[in-house]
Design an enzyme around this catalytic site. Sequence first.
Site, PDB file in Angstrom:
ATOM      1  N   THR A  41       0.830  -1.205   0.000  1.00  0.00           N
ATOM      2  CA  THR A  41       0.000   0.000   0.000  1.00  0.00           C
ATOM      3  C   THR A  41       0.869   1.262   0.000  1.00  0.00           C
ATOM      4  O   THR A  41       0.556   2.242  -0.682  1.00  0.00           O
ATOM      5  CB  THR A  41      -0.932   0.007   1.227  1.00  0.00           C
ATOM      6  OG1 THR A  41      -1.657  -1.219   1.232  1.00  0.00           O
ATOM      7  CG2 THR A  41      -1.893   1.167   1.191  1.00  0.00           C
ATOM      8  N   HIS A  44       1.909   1.860  -3.449  1.00  0.00           N
ATOM      9  CA  HIS A  44       0.809   2.479  -4.213  1.00  0.00           C
ATOM     10  C   HIS A  44       0.744   3.981  -3.945  1.00  0.00           C
ATOM     11  O   HIS A  44       0.541   4.776  -4.855  1.00  0.00           O
ATOM     12  CB  HIS A  44      -0.536   1.837  -3.850  1.00  0.00           C
ATOM     13  CG  HIS A  44      -0.802   0.577  -4.599  1.00  0.00           C
ATOM     14  ND1 HIS A  44      -0.990   0.552  -5.970  1.00  0.00           N
ATOM     15  CD2 HIS A  44      -0.901  -0.702  -4.186  1.00  0.00           C
ATOM     16  CE1 HIS A  44      -1.193  -0.694  -6.355  1.00  0.00           C
ATOM     17  NE2 HIS A  44      -1.139  -1.475  -5.296  1.00  0.00           N
ATOM     18  N   GLU A  63       3.832  -0.589   9.168  1.00  0.00           N
ATOM     19  CA  GLU A  63       4.330  -1.929   9.536  1.00  0.00           C
ATOM     20  C   GLU A  63       5.493  -1.773  10.509  1.00  0.00           C
ATOM     21  O   GLU A  63       6.637  -2.023  10.179  1.00  0.00           O
ATOM     22  CB  GLU A  63       4.780  -2.686   8.288  1.00  0.00           C
ATOM     23  CG  GLU A  63       3.657  -2.960   7.322  1.00  0.00           C
ATOM     24  CD  GLU A  63       4.074  -3.867   6.164  1.00  0.00           C
ATOM     25  OE1 GLU A  63       5.249  -4.281   6.107  1.00  0.00           O
ATOM     26  OE2 GLU A  63       3.222  -4.155   5.325  1.00  0.00           O
ATOM     27  N   CYS A  92     -14.765   3.965  14.850  1.00  0.00           N
ATOM     28  CA  CYS A  92     -15.629   5.008  15.420  1.00  0.00           C
ATOM     29  C   CYS A  92     -16.356   4.543  16.680  1.00  0.00           C
ATOM     30  O   CYS A  92     -16.703   5.352  17.529  1.00  0.00           O
ATOM     31  CB  CYS A  92     -16.623   5.502  14.369  1.00  0.00           C
ATOM     32  SG  CYS A  92     -18.005   4.368  14.045  1.00  0.00           S
ATOM     33  N   CYS A  98     -19.162  -1.616  14.052  1.00  0.00           N
ATOM     34  CA  CYS A  98     -18.603  -1.529  15.407  1.00  0.00           C
ATOM     35  C   CYS A  98     -19.574  -2.114  16.428  1.00  0.00           C
ATOM     36  O   CYS A  98     -19.178  -2.871  17.313  1.00  0.00           O
ATOM     37  CB  CYS A  98     -18.295  -0.076  15.772  1.00  0.00           C
ATOM     38  SG  CYS A  98     -16.794   0.569  14.995  1.00  0.00           S
ATOM     39  N   CYS A 106     -14.933  -1.286  10.631  1.00  0.00           N
ATOM     40  CA  CYS A 106     -15.772  -0.128  10.933  1.00  0.00           C
ATOM     41  C   CYS A 106     -16.113   0.623   9.634  1.00  0.00           C
ATOM     42  O   CYS A 106     -15.269   0.769   8.757  1.00  0.00           O
ATOM     43  CB  CYS A 106     -14.978   0.782  11.875  1.00  0.00           C
ATOM     44  SG  CYS A 106     -15.625   2.452  12.045  1.00  0.00           S
TER      45      CYS A 106
END
Length: 344
Positions: A41, A44, A63, A92, A98, A106
Site C-alpha cells: 500500500t 501504491h 508496519e 468510530c 462496530c 468499521c
Amino acid sequence: MISQAAIYRGDKTFTLEQKQVVAPGPGEVQIKVAYCGICGTDLHIYLGHMDKRVGFERTIGHEMSGTVSALGDGVSGFTIDQPIVVRPLDHCGDCPACRAGHEHICHNLKFIGIDTEGAFQEYWNVPVHTLHALPDGLDLSHAALIEPLAVACHDVDRGRVAKDEDVLVIGGGPIGLLVALVARHAGGNVIISEISENRLAYAAKLGFKTINPKTEDAADQANALTGGKGADVVFEVSGTQPGVDLMTAAASTRGRIVMVAIHASKPAIDMFQFFWRELELFGARVYRPEDYDRAMKLLSEGVVDCNSFITDIKPLADIQGAFEALTGNPSAIKSMIKISGETA
Ligand SMILES: [Zn+2]
Ligand SMILES: [Zn+2]
C-alpha cells in the site's frame, strides 16, 4: 525535542523534515519508532495511486515496531521504554459494524499511516487502544513483520484452514508468502502460484510446492498436485484477472475461496463454478486484535524466517532510495526502514 519525519509530497517524492515533537494527548501514547516496513500500500501511495486519499503532506508507514516514549493523560497499562507494535486501525465505535463487534471493518475506519499520520518518523502519537505489548526477546526488526503477519493470520482464519487440507495461494509476494506460512502452520499442504522466478525460488526454498502460470497450465497443475480434486482452500492474493480465473478453476468441491487482494476494478468471476461445485467465497480485510496476538506468537515460534524474509534495511535518511529500489525490483521480499535506535 526535534523529530525527523519523512513526508510524502506527491510525484514519487519523500522529503525529510524536522518537526517539533508533540506531547501525546489524552488517551494517546507517544512511540519512539524503531523499524517500519514498506507495505504494498505504501508503494501504491508512492506511485501516486492514492493521492486523493493521502494528500501531499502526510507521513505514511504502518508496519512498525518501537518503544513507548511518553504517556498521555489517562493512559495506564504501559511503561516507558516498553517494546510495542501498533495495530494501525482507528474505529468510530458507533456504526453498525462496530456495534456488531467488527471494529476492524468499521464503516468509518481510519487506517493510521494512510488516513492519519504514520510511522516513517522518529516520534509518533497513537491512541492507546492500538498498542500490543511485545513478548520478551523479540528483535524489533522482526517485530515490524507482525502487521503483515497479522493480515495472514486473519486470512487463514477466514479460510478455516484445517489439518491436511490442500491450500492454493495465488500470488507469492510478501502477503502471499506469509499466508502460505500460516496456512502450513495450521496443517495445510500449501501450493504457491506465482509468475516471478525470484519469488518462486524463495517459495521453493521455504519448502512449498510451486506453480508458474507463465510456463504451465496453473489449474491443471493445481489439480494434479491435489490428486485431481482441487484445493480445499484458495487464497486470491494476486489482484489479477488470471488469479480470479484460477481461484474458481482450482477450487475443490465445496472449496473455500478467500479474497485477500484489493481489486482496483471489478474482475469477471466464473459464477457457474460456485453453483457447480458449491463453492464458498470469503472476504478478508486487515485484522482483529486476536490476529495480532496470534502473529506475535507465531513470530516468536519462528514460523517466519525473518532473516531471509527481510531483504534489506535502510536508514530513514534513505527512504527515497528505498522506495525507488523497490519499484521493479524482482528480488526484494520485505524492505524495511530503520527509524531510530542503535545501528546494527
Ligand atoms: Zn501493510
Ligand atoms: Zn465504526
